[in-house]
Design a protein around this motif. Structure first.
Motif, PDB file in Angstrom:
ATOM      1  N   PHE A   1      44.976  36.800  44.521  1.00  0.00           N
ATOM      2  CA  PHE A   1      43.723  37.514  44.291  1.00  0.00           C
ATOM      3  C   PHE A   1      42.611  36.639  43.717  1.00  0.00           C
ATOM      4  O   PHE A   1      41.473  37.091  43.611  1.00  0.00           O
ATOM      5  CB  PHE A   1      43.949  38.686  43.318  1.00  0.00           C
ATOM      6  CG  PHE A   1      45.012  39.647  43.741  1.00  0.00           C
ATOM      7  CD1 PHE A   1      44.898  40.351  44.939  1.00  0.00           C
ATOM      8  CD2 PHE A   1      46.143  39.857  42.960  1.00  0.00           C
ATOM      9  CE1 PHE A   1      45.875  41.244  45.337  1.00  0.00           C
ATOM     10  CE2 PHE A   1      47.124  40.753  43.349  1.00  0.00           C
ATOM     11  CZ  PHE A   1      46.996  41.453  44.546  1.00  0.00           C
TER      12      PHE A   1
ATOM     13  N   GLN B   1      38.290  37.138  42.893  1.00  0.00           N
ATOM     14  CA  GLN B   1      37.829  37.213  41.506  1.00  0.00           C
ATOM     15  C   GLN B   1      36.750  36.164  41.237  1.00  0.00           C
ATOM     16  O   GLN B   1      35.682  36.474  40.692  1.00  0.00           O
ATOM     17  CB  GLN B   1      39.010  37.005  40.564  1.00  0.00           C
ATOM     18  CG  GLN B   1      38.643  36.719  39.118  1.00  0.00           C
ATOM     19  CD  GLN B   1      38.166  37.940  38.365  1.00  0.00           C
ATOM     20  OE1 GLN B   1      38.938  38.558  37.650  1.00  0.00           O
ATOM     21  NE2 GLN B   1      36.901  38.280  38.496  1.00  0.00           N
TER      22      GLN B   1
ATOM     23  N   ASP C   1      42.647  38.468  38.731  1.00  0.00           N
ATOM     24  CA  ASP C   1      42.971  39.415  39.795  1.00  0.00           C
ATOM     25  C   ASP C   1      42.042  40.616  39.865  1.00  0.00           C
ATOM     26  O   ASP C   1      42.358  41.591  40.540  1.00  0.00           O
ATOM     27  CB  ASP C   1      44.413  39.904  39.644  1.00  0.00           C
ATOM     28  CG  ASP C   1      44.753  40.316  38.216  1.00  0.00           C
ATOM     29  OD1 ASP C   1      43.823  40.419  37.387  1.00  0.00           O
ATOM     30  OD2 ASP C   1      45.946  40.530  37.930  1.00  0.00           O
ATOM     31  N   ASP C   2      40.889  40.554  39.183  1.00  0.00           N
ATOM     32  CA  ASP C   2      39.961  41.680  39.198  1.00  0.00           C
ATOM     33  C   ASP C   2      38.745  41.353  40.056  1.00  0.00           C
ATOM     34  O   ASP C   2      38.648  40.274  40.636  1.00  0.00           O
ATOM     35  CB  ASP C   2      39.512  42.022  37.770  1.00  0.00           C
ATOM     36  CG  ASP C   2      40.698  42.313  36.859  1.00  0.00           C
ATOM     37  OD1 ASP C   2      41.582  43.080  37.286  1.00  0.00           O
ATOM     38  OD2 ASP C   2      40.734  41.778  35.732  1.00  0.00           O
TER      39      ASP C   2
ATOM     40  N   SER D   1      39.948  51.504  37.618  1.00  0.00           N
ATOM     41  CA  SER D   1      41.281  51.077  38.023  1.00  0.00           C
ATOM     42  C   SER D   1      41.463  51.325  39.520  1.00  0.00           C
ATOM     43  O   SER D   1      41.056  52.365  40.041  1.00  0.00           O
ATOM     44  CB  SER D   1      42.316  51.861  37.224  1.00  0.00           C
ATOM     45  OG  SER D   1      43.620  51.637  37.724  1.00  0.00           O
TER      46      SER D   1
ATOM     47  N   THR E   1      44.374  50.597  42.962  1.00  0.00           N
ATOM     48  CA  THR E   1      45.727  50.220  43.363  1.00  0.00           C
ATOM     49  C   THR E   1      45.733  49.735  44.806  1.00  0.00           C
ATOM     50  O   THR E   1      44.765  49.941  45.543  1.00  0.00           O
ATOM     51  CB  THR E   1      46.679  51.424  43.245  1.00  0.00           C
ATOM     52  OG1 THR E   1      46.333  52.388  44.258  1.00  0.00           O
ATOM     53  CG2 THR E   1      46.586  52.070  41.868  1.00  0.00           C
TER      54      THR E   1
ATOM     55  N   ARG F   1      41.502  55.071  43.189  1.00  0.00           N
ATOM     56  CA  ARG F   1      40.527  54.578  42.229  1.00  0.00           C
ATOM     57  C   ARG F   1      40.308  55.640  41.144  1.00  0.00           C
ATOM     58  O   ARG F   1      40.238  56.831  41.454  1.00  0.00           O
ATOM     59  CB  ARG F   1      39.180  54.258  42.907  1.00  0.00           C
ATOM     60  CG  ARG F   1      39.269  53.139  43.928  1.00  0.00           C
ATOM     61  CD  ARG F   1      37.932  52.932  44.639  1.00  0.00           C
ATOM     62  NE  ARG F   1      36.886  52.490  43.721  1.00  0.00           N
ATOM     63  CZ  ARG F   1      36.675  51.235  43.370  1.00  0.00           C
ATOM     64  NH1 ARG F   1      37.449  50.273  43.850  1.00  0.00           N
ATOM     65  NH2 ARG F   1      35.693  50.914  42.546  1.00  0.00           N
TER      66      ARG F   1
ATOM     67  N   ASP G   1      36.161  46.230  38.596  1.00  0.00           N
ATOM     68  CA  ASP G   1      37.224  46.872  39.359  1.00  0.00           C
ATOM     69  C   ASP G   1      38.533  46.221  38.915  1.00  0.00           C
ATOM     70  O   ASP G   1      38.776  45.033  39.152  1.00  0.00           O
ATOM     71  CB  ASP G   1      37.007  46.683  40.861  1.00  0.00           C
ATOM     72  CG  ASP G   1      35.943  47.621  41.415  1.00  0.00           C
ATOM     73  OD1 ASP G   1      35.512  48.535  40.693  1.00  0.00           O
ATOM     74  OD2 ASP G   1      35.532  47.423  42.571  1.00  0.00           O
TER      75      ASP G   1
ATOM     76  N   ARG H   1      42.235  45.659  38.907  1.00  0.00           N
ATOM     77  CA  ARG H   1      43.321  45.759  39.877  1.00  0.00           C
ATOM     78  C   ARG H   1      44.660  46.048  39.197  1.00  0.00           C
ATOM     79  O   ARG H   1      45.034  45.394  38.229  1.00  0.00           O
ATOM     80  CB  ARG H   1      43.429  44.453  40.670  1.00  0.00           C
ATOM     81  CG  ARG H   1      44.316  44.553  41.904  1.00  0.00           C
ATOM     82  CD  ARG H   1      44.531  43.194  42.549  1.00  0.00           C
ATOM     83  NE  ARG H   1      43.299  42.492  42.845  1.00  0.00           N
ATOM     84  CZ  ARG H   1      42.632  42.584  44.002  1.00  0.00           C
ATOM     85  NH1 ARG H   1      43.102  43.345  44.968  1.00  0.00           N
ATOM     86  NH2 ARG H   1      41.517  41.893  44.189  1.00  0.00           N
TER      87      ARG H   1
ATOM     88  N   HIS I   1      48.721  46.120  39.754  1.00  0.00           N
ATOM     89  CA  HIS I   1      49.790  45.638  40.623  1.00  0.00           C
ATOM     90  C   HIS I   1      50.984  45.291  39.766  1.00  0.00           C
ATOM     91  O   HIS I   1      50.933  45.359  38.536  1.00  0.00           O
ATOM     92  CB  HIS I   1      49.333  44.427  41.444  1.00  0.00           C
ATOM     93  CG  HIS I   1      48.807  43.283  40.620  1.00  0.00           C
ATOM     94  ND1 HIS I   1      49.618  42.342  40.058  1.00  0.00           N
ATOM     95  CD2 HIS I   1      47.540  42.979  40.234  1.00  0.00           C
ATOM     96  CE1 HIS I   1      48.885  41.467  39.388  1.00  0.00           C
ATOM     97  NE2 HIS I   1      47.629  41.834  39.464  1.00  0.00           N
TER      98      HIS I   1
ATOM     99  N   ASN J   1      50.741  42.753  36.549  1.00  0.00           N
ATOM    100  CA  ASN J   1      49.807  42.902  35.440  1.00  0.00           C
ATOM    101  C   ASN J   1      50.491  42.605  34.108  1.00  0.00           C
ATOM    102  O   ASN J   1      51.593  43.100  33.839  1.00  0.00           O
ATOM    103  CB  ASN J   1      49.249  44.330  35.355  1.00  0.00           C
ATOM    104  CG  ASN J   1      48.213  44.625  36.416  1.00  0.00           C
ATOM    105  OD1 ASN J   1      48.479  45.401  37.317  1.00  0.00           O
ATOM    106  ND2 ASN J   1      47.052  44.019  36.324  1.00  0.00           N
TER     107      ASN J   1
END
Length: 313
Positions: free
Chosen positions: A26, A30, A106-107, A134, A136, A141, A216, A218, A220, A223
């Motif tokens: 990711f 980012q 990862d965001d 948040s 997925t 969302r 946003d 993420r 997963h 985390n």
């Protein structure tokens, strides 16, 4: 009345500290969202923690093509997200007029995140954080609200939002670096966001929690700490509470706050520390009575008060 800060003319300078570990899945998205921030002069300082998936090589290649990106050498003293951010905080050389942000790998940052929060800093606070959205892999969302009214001692039990939403002043960065150098309790704190918030509020500096979801966030399987939403998150928090992790974490943060607190605030913090570290029903009940000062959300105040009272916490 709040005192506005005298910031340099032109776009605010922001240094973003990025901690990575096996983040290639990711990371490009980012980093793109960071370097594309609007209305700020952004630079990125990255420190990789022993990745084996090509993350470090990708960052080095990016640094050769974009002068805004700097990669620090991994000295092998990491081992966790908190330790990697601690290394960044202590090693980064930030200009006196540059604000500081923190990035996970990862965001996705919304385009106006840094400019909006720099404007809030200019109103006279030393730190800004925000709610997040948040999301997925399935496309779900949801808003994760963090802007419940701040309480007098909330910094001893909770963060004001994910660290990836933080924007802080250079003086707060320097003070946090000093505390990490001098305090074993600071080095024992498991999350950099909790530590920075405790340093700021313990010192008596102001913090603003923005209700606008600037990131946003993420969700997963890898985390380090997710959005704290849903049954699985609640179950994990309960496990940590039953193992007294949260109480230990709060004890570390209280000692950190004492380390930086002005004289007028030290007596109350010492009293809370005694309640945290003294066994017995009387201390437990006295601490439970403080629950409305220790958490922001009313529901959380009731829950933590109950857990302390019955001895689980």
């Amino acid at each position: 009345m709040r005192e506005a800060r005298n910031l340099p003319a032109g776009p605010p300078a922001v240094t973003v500290l990025l901690a990575t570990h096996n983040g290639m899945r990711f990371l490009p998205e980012q980093v793109e969202s960071i370097l594309a921030q609007e209305g700020v002069d952004v630079s990125l300082v990255a420190l990789d923690d022993g990745s084996t998936d090509g993350t470090a090589d990708w960052l080095l290649e990016l640094a050769t093509s974009d002068p805004r990106v700097t990669v620090l050498d991994d000295d092998g003293t990491g081992g966790s997200s908190a330790k990697n951010f601690a290394r960044l905080i202590q090693r980064v050389d930030v200009p006196d007029d540059a604000l500081v942000a923190f990035a996970d790998q990862d965001d996705v940052w919304l385009p106006g995140k840094l400019a909006r929060h720099a404007a809030l800093i200019a109103e006279g606070v030393d730190g800004v954080s925000s709610s997040v959205t948040s999301f997925t892999p399935d496309g779900d969302r949801s808003l994760v609200r963090k802007d419940y009214p701040q309480r007098e001692l909330d910094y001893l039990l909770e963060s004001p939002g994910p660290g990836c939403t933080f924007l802080i002043t250079p003086r707060l960065l320097r003070l946090t670096a000093e505390v990490l150098r001098d305090s074993a309790d600071a080095r024992a704190v498991d999350f950099h966001d909790s530590l920075i918030y405790a340093v700021a509020r313990g010192r008596g500096w102001r913090w603003r929690i923005d209700g606008w979801p600037s990131v946003d966030y993420r969700q997963h399987g890898a985390n380090v700490m997710g959005s704290n939403v849903g049954f699985a998150a609640a179950r994990e928090r309960l496990r940590l509470i039953r193992e007294h992790w949260l109480r230990t974490h709060s004890t570390h943060l209280t000692r950190v706050a004492l380390h930086v607190a002005p004289e007028a605030a030290r007596g109350e913090l010492a009293r809370i520390l005694a309640l945290l570290t003294t066994p017995g029903v009387r201390s437990r009940l006295a601490l439970a009575r403080e629950s409305s000062r220790l958490r922001r959300r009313p529901r959380d105040q009731r829950i933590i008060g109950l857990l302390i009272t019955i001895g689980i916490w």
